[in-house]
Design a protein around this motif. Structure first.
Motif, PDB file in Angstrom:
ATOM      1  N   ASN A   1       0.848  -1.179   0.000  1.00 36.59           N
ATOM      2  CA  ASN A   1       0.000   0.000   0.000  1.00 36.59           C
ATOM      3  C   ASN A   1       0.892   1.239   0.000  1.00 36.59           C
ATOM      4  N   LEU A   2       0.657   2.119  -0.960  1.00 35.77           N
ATOM      5  CA  LEU A   2       1.465   3.329  -1.090  1.00 35.77           C
ATOM      6  C   LEU A   2       1.344   4.228   0.135  1.00 35.77           C
ATOM      7  N   GLY A   3       0.132   4.432   0.607  1.00 34.67           N
ATOM      8  CA  GLY A   3      -0.087   5.300   1.769  1.00 34.67           C
ATOM      9  C   GLY A   3       0.682   4.825   2.986  1.00 34.67           C
ATOM     10  N   THR A   4       0.666   3.530   3.214  1.00 35.52           N
ATOM     11  CA  THR A   4       1.391   2.963   4.351  1.00 35.52           C
ATOM     12  C   THR A   4       2.895   3.161   4.189  1.00 35.52           C
ATOM     13  N   ALA A   5       3.391   2.961   2.981  1.00 33.21           N
ATOM     14  CA  ALA A   5       4.826   3.139   2.721  1.00 33.21           C
ATOM     15  C   ALA A   5       5.243   4.594   2.942  1.00 33.21           C
ATOM     16  N   ILE A   6       4.404   5.525   2.507  1.00 39.39           N
ATOM     17  CA  ILE A   6       4.707   6.945   2.706  1.00 39.39           C
ATOM     18  C   ILE A   6       4.708   7.272   4.196  1.00 39.39           C
ATOM     19  N   ARG A   7       3.692   6.796   4.910  1.00 41.63           N
ATOM     20  CA  ARG A   7       3.608   7.079   6.344  1.00 41.63           C
ATOM     21  C   ARG A   7       4.817   6.506   7.089  1.00 41.63           C
ATOM     22  N   LYS A   8       5.203   5.260   6.760  1.00 42.16           N
ATOM     23  CA  LYS A   8       6.349   4.637   7.429  1.00 42.16           C
ATOM     24  C   LYS A   8       7.623   5.448   7.200  1.00 42.16           C
ATOM     25  N   LYS A   9       7.834   5.863   5.960  1.00 39.01           N
ATOM     26  CA  LYS A   9       9.041   6.635   5.646  1.00 39.01           C
ATOM     27  C   LYS A   9       8.999   7.995   6.343  1.00 39.01           C
ATOM     28  N   ARG A  10       7.835   8.623   6.333  1.00 40.07           N
ATOM     29  CA  ARG A  10       7.680   9.935   6.990  1.00 40.07           C
ATOM     30  C   ARG A  10       7.978   9.812   8.475  1.00 40.07           C
ATOM     31  N   GLU A  11       7.432   8.789   9.106  1.00 41.67           N
ATOM     32  CA  GLU A  11       7.653   8.587  10.543  1.00 41.67           C
ATOM     33  C   GLU A  11       9.104   8.221  10.834  1.00 41.67           C
ATOM     34  N   GLU A  12       9.702   7.441   9.941  1.00 40.31           N
ATOM     35  CA  GLU A  12      11.113   7.077  10.084  1.00 40.31           C
ATOM     36  C   GLU A  12      11.994   8.321  10.106  1.00 40.31           C
ATOM     37  N   LEU A  13      11.636   9.301   9.277  1.00 44.83           N
ATOM     38  CA  LEU A  13      12.387  10.552   9.194  1.00 44.83           C
ATOM     39  C   LEU A  13      11.931  11.574  10.235  1.00 44.83           C
ATOM     40  N   ARG A  14      10.934  11.183  11.024  1.00 44.87           N
ATOM     41  CA  ARG A  14      10.352  12.039  12.075  1.00 44.87           C
ATOM     42  C   ARG A  14       9.759  13.329  11.502  1.00 44.87           C
ATOM     43  N   PHE A  15       9.154  13.200  10.330  1.00 42.36           N
ATOM     44  CA  PHE A  15       8.417  14.313   9.728  1.00 42.36           C
ATOM     45  C   PHE A  15       6.993  14.295  10.247  1.00 42.36           C
ATOM     46  N   LYS A  16       6.455  15.444  10.494  1.00 42.50           N
ATOM     47  CA  LYS A  16       5.035  15.584  10.805  1.00 42.50           C
ATOM     48  C   LYS A  16       4.294  15.647   9.470  1.00 42.50           C
ATOM     49  N   VAL A  17       3.000  15.357   9.502  1.00 41.50           N
ATOM     50  CA  VAL A  17       2.192  15.401   8.283  1.00 41.50           C
ATOM     51  C   VAL A  17       2.290  16.782   7.639  1.00 41.50           C
ATOM     52  N   TYR A  18       2.195  17.821   8.452  1.00 43.27           N
ATOM     53  CA  TYR A  18       2.216  19.173   7.892  1.00 43.27           C
ATOM     54  C   TYR A  18       3.568  19.508   7.268  1.00 43.27           C
ATOM     55  N   GLU A  19       4.651  18.915   7.762  1.00 40.07           N
ATOM     56  CA  GLU A  19       5.969  19.173   7.187  1.00 40.07           C
ATOM     57  C   GLU A  19       6.083  18.544   5.795  1.00 40.07           C
ATOM     58  N   LEU A  20       5.591  17.320   5.671  1.00 40.30           N
ATOM     59  CA  LEU A  20       5.601  16.669   4.360  1.00 40.30           C
ATOM     60  C   LEU A  20       4.684  17.412   3.396  1.00 40.30           C
ATOM     61  N   ALA A  21       3.517  17.812   3.888  1.00 37.72           N
ATOM     62  CA  ALA A  21       2.566  18.550   3.052  1.00 37.72           C
ATOM     63  C   ALA A  21       3.191  19.849   2.542  1.00 37.72           C
ATOM     64  N   ASP A  22       3.881  20.541   3.422  1.00 39.19           N
ATOM     65  CA  ASP A  22       4.530  21.798   3.040  1.00 39.19           C
ATOM     66  C   ASP A  22       5.585  21.548   1.959  1.00 39.19           C
ATOM     67  N   ALA A  23       6.376  20.494   2.128  1.00 39.75           N
ATOM     68  CA  ALA A  23       7.419  20.173   1.149  1.00 39.75           C
ATOM     69  C   ALA A  23       6.817  19.789  -0.204  1.00 39.75           C
ATOM     70  N   ALA A  24       5.645  19.162  -0.185  1.00 40.56           N
ATOM     71  CA  ALA A  24       4.997  18.734  -1.433  1.00 40.56           C
ATOM     72  C   ALA A  24       4.081  19.809  -2.012  1.00 40.56           C
TER      73      ALA A  24
END
Length: 136
Positions: A1-24
């Protein structure tokens, strides 16, 4: 699942949802919809997410799910690069290598760098083409 893979990587990097959203360049709710509800973003947004998370494999997973015919075209190149990485790692792990072997290894590494750059350029072209198709 793409969403799960993105969440795992984001959490691994200790990014908050809003930080990833801002970057994208998207709303945090959009990232949540991708991670939790399986929304597949546009190629351009997925490219930005992959870059923000420094993980090209996420983009490949995206292609595999959303554009399987495109993925089938890059899969052989991807497999070849994986084999090259393994060979280089194996050779660099040797304790005693001759000057001739070292020279061959340097050549293999330089060749790998060139192939990787070419593959990255192809992925960028594919992303651009997919975005143009989506916009029409």
């Amino acid at each position: 699942n793409l969403g799960t893979a993105i969440r795992k990587k984001r959490e691994e990097l200790r990014f908050k949802v809003y930080e990833l959203a801002d970057a994208a360049g998207v709303d945090p709710v959009y990232i949540t919809r991708i991670e939790k509800h399986g929304k597949l973003p546009s190629p351009l947004i997925m490219e930005k997410i992959s870059k923000a998370l420094s993980d090209e494999d996420l983009f490949k997973l995206y292609l595999k799910l959303k554009y399987p015919m495109v993925y089938d075209r890059i899969k052989p190149v991807d497999a070849f690069l994986d084999v090259e990485i393994e060979k280089i790692m194996e050779e660099t792990g040797k304790k005693n290598i001759s000057p001739e072997e070292a020279k061959k290894l340097e050549w293999r590494i330089a060749r790998f760098e060139t192939l990787t750059k070419k593959a990255k350029i192809k992925l960028q072209k594919i992303t651009k083409n997919l975005q143009e198709i989506k916009n029409t």
